[in-house]
Design an enzyme around this catalytic site. Structure first.
Site, PDB file in Angstrom:
ATOM      1  N   MET A 160     -10.590  -0.388  -0.743  1.00 51.18           N
ATOM      2  CA  MET A 160      -9.629  -0.149  -1.810  1.00 51.18           C
ATOM      3  C   MET A 160     -10.368   0.397  -3.031  1.00 51.18           C
ATOM      4  SD  MET A 160      -6.615  -0.824  -0.706  1.00 51.18           S
ATOM      5  CE  MET A 160      -5.807  -0.649  -2.310  1.00 51.18           C
ATOM      6  N   SER A 218       0.996   7.828   2.059  1.00 55.53           N
ATOM      7  CA  SER A 218       1.541   6.485   1.897  1.00 55.53           C
ATOM      8  C   SER A 218       3.048   6.550   1.735  1.00 55.53           C
ATOM      9  CB  SER A 218       0.919   5.799   0.680  1.00 55.53           C
ATOM     10  OG  SER A 218       1.567   4.572   0.435  1.00 55.53           O
ATOM     11  N   ASP A 253       2.243   0.252   3.458  1.00 48.76           N
ATOM     12  CA  ASP A 253       1.738  -0.855   2.651  1.00 48.76           C
ATOM     13  C   ASP A 253       2.724  -2.017   2.697  1.00 48.76           C
ATOM     14  OD1 ASP A 253      -0.753   0.071   1.531  1.00 48.76           O
ATOM     15  OD2 ASP A 253       0.426   1.523   0.401  1.00 48.76           O
ATOM     16  N   HIS A 258       0.808   5.842   6.386  1.00 49.06           N
ATOM     17  CA  HIS A 258       0.286   4.595   5.837  1.00 49.06           C
ATOM     18  C   HIS A 258       1.445   3.745   5.332  1.00 49.06           C
ATOM     19  CE1 HIS A 258      -3.021   2.131   4.354  1.00 49.06           C
ATOM     20  NE2 HIS A 258      -2.287   1.907   3.279  1.00 49.06           N
ATOM     21  N   MET A 267      -1.054  -6.500   3.066  1.00 51.15           N
ATOM     22  CA  MET A 267      -1.496  -7.120   1.820  1.00 51.15           C
ATOM     23  C   MET A 267      -0.705  -8.411   1.651  1.00 51.15           C
ATOM     24  SD  MET A 267      -1.965  -3.780  -0.632  1.00 51.15           S
ATOM     25  CE  MET A 267      -0.685  -2.769   0.112  1.00 51.15           C
ATOM     26  N   ASP A 283      -8.349   4.099  -0.118  1.00 48.98           N
ATOM     27  CA  ASP A 283      -6.963   4.043  -0.590  1.00 48.98           C
ATOM     28  C   ASP A 283      -6.954   3.688  -2.068  1.00 48.98           C
ATOM     29  OD1 ASP A 283      -4.292   3.569  -1.055  1.00 48.98           O
ATOM     30  OD2 ASP A 283      -4.093   1.939   0.389  1.00 48.98           O
ATOM     31  N   MET A 305       3.567  -5.712   1.466  1.00 49.49           N
ATOM     32  CA  MET A 305       3.238  -6.642   0.390  1.00 49.49           C
ATOM     33  C   MET A 305       4.191  -7.834   0.439  1.00 49.49           C
ATOM     34  SD  MET A 305       2.707  -3.908  -2.725  1.00 49.49           S
ATOM     35  CE  MET A 305       2.104  -2.255  -2.398  1.00 49.49           C
ATOM     36  N   HIS A 343      -0.942  -1.683   6.624  1.00 48.69           N
ATOM     37  CA  HIS A 343      -1.902  -2.376   5.770  1.00 48.69           C
ATOM     38  C   HIS A 343      -1.246  -3.645   5.244  1.00 48.69           C
ATOM     39  CE1 HIS A 343      -4.338  -2.127   1.725  1.00 48.69           C
ATOM     40  NE2 HIS A 343      -4.666  -3.182   2.444  1.00 48.69           N
TER      41      HIS A 343
END
Length: 240
Positions: free
Chosen positions: A149, A14, A41, A39, A74, A183, A43, A72
């Protein structure tokens, strides 16, 4: 039915845990040290209480990366951003089930179509630790990946939630032949549990980027996953 096809572990460090002041160097280094995917993330400060990685930064990552960017989302409205992240270079693009009309099949189907229409090479759906997995059965034939998750997204310092392993087993027992990714809280102790339950993609942040020997850590994670994958997937599949 249980998936009996051979599985190959995918180690996805990540980038949230890398040194942001030298992210290009970090990407080059972690790829040379054995990363299979990177990865990312994303947000929005609304779906989760943090803000990270807009499309321009992902595009900058893509200009350096040679491994697939596993993005990913979110975010509260993933459909609105699908094209932006695909254009930026996302090769795996995952949305949250909970973001789509409080987790409805209709909302998820809309997201799947929107992501395909945007040109996402691989489409994934993710669920939080307290979200039941069974409703996903209606869309398993529409996605390439399910991300389970094992901690709540957006909060640091959480322990791996072992009950989430039953969701991974359930997916395999339904015959899902796509990628199952896990994850949250993955390390030398928990990663083999994920592999034994049926996962084949493993996201780890500080356990890799914080290691003194990152290459050795990735290699040990891969060996542990391969060994765990040799055992038949077991368990009742009961979801908690």
């Amino acid at each position: 039915m249980q998936d009996s096809s051979p599985r190959t572990p995918i180690i996805a460090p990540s980038l949230l845990s890398c040194d942001f002041t030298r992210i290009g160097d970090e990407i080059r280094a972690i790829e040379s040290e054995g990363a299979d995917w990177l990865h990312v993330d994303v947000m929005d400060g609304h779906f989760v209480p943090n803000m990270t990685f807009g499309p321009p930064l992902v595009q900058a990552m893509k200009s350096v990366a040679t491994r697939p960017l596993d993005v990913h989302l979110m975010v509260s409205n993933p459909i609105a951003y699908a094209s932006n992240y695909v254009d930026a270079g996302a090769q795996v693009l995952t949305y949250h089930w909970e973001a789509m009309g409080s987790g409805t099949v209709r909302g998820a189907k809309l997201a799947n179509k929107a992501f395909r229409d945007a040109g996402a090479p691989m489409v994934g759906v993710s669920i939080n630790p307290n979200t039941p997995v069974e409703p996903l059965e209606a869309i398993l034939d529409e996605v390439d990946l399910v991300l389970i998750m094992s901690v709540f997204p957006g909060f640091g310092g959480q322990r791996f939630m072992e009950h989430t392993l039953s969701k991974t087993r359930w997916l395999r027992e339904q015959g899902f032949r796509g990628i199952v990714e896990m994850d949250g809280g993955l390390n030398a102790e928990t990663l083999p549990l994920c592999a034994a339950a049926g996962a084949d993609a493993f996201v780890a942040g500080s356990a890799i980027f914080g290691a003194a020997d990152r290459r050795g850590t990735i290699e040990s994670f891969r060996r542990a996953a391969v060994e765990a994958m040799k055992e038949p997937i077991s368990g009742s599949g009961t979801v908690r």
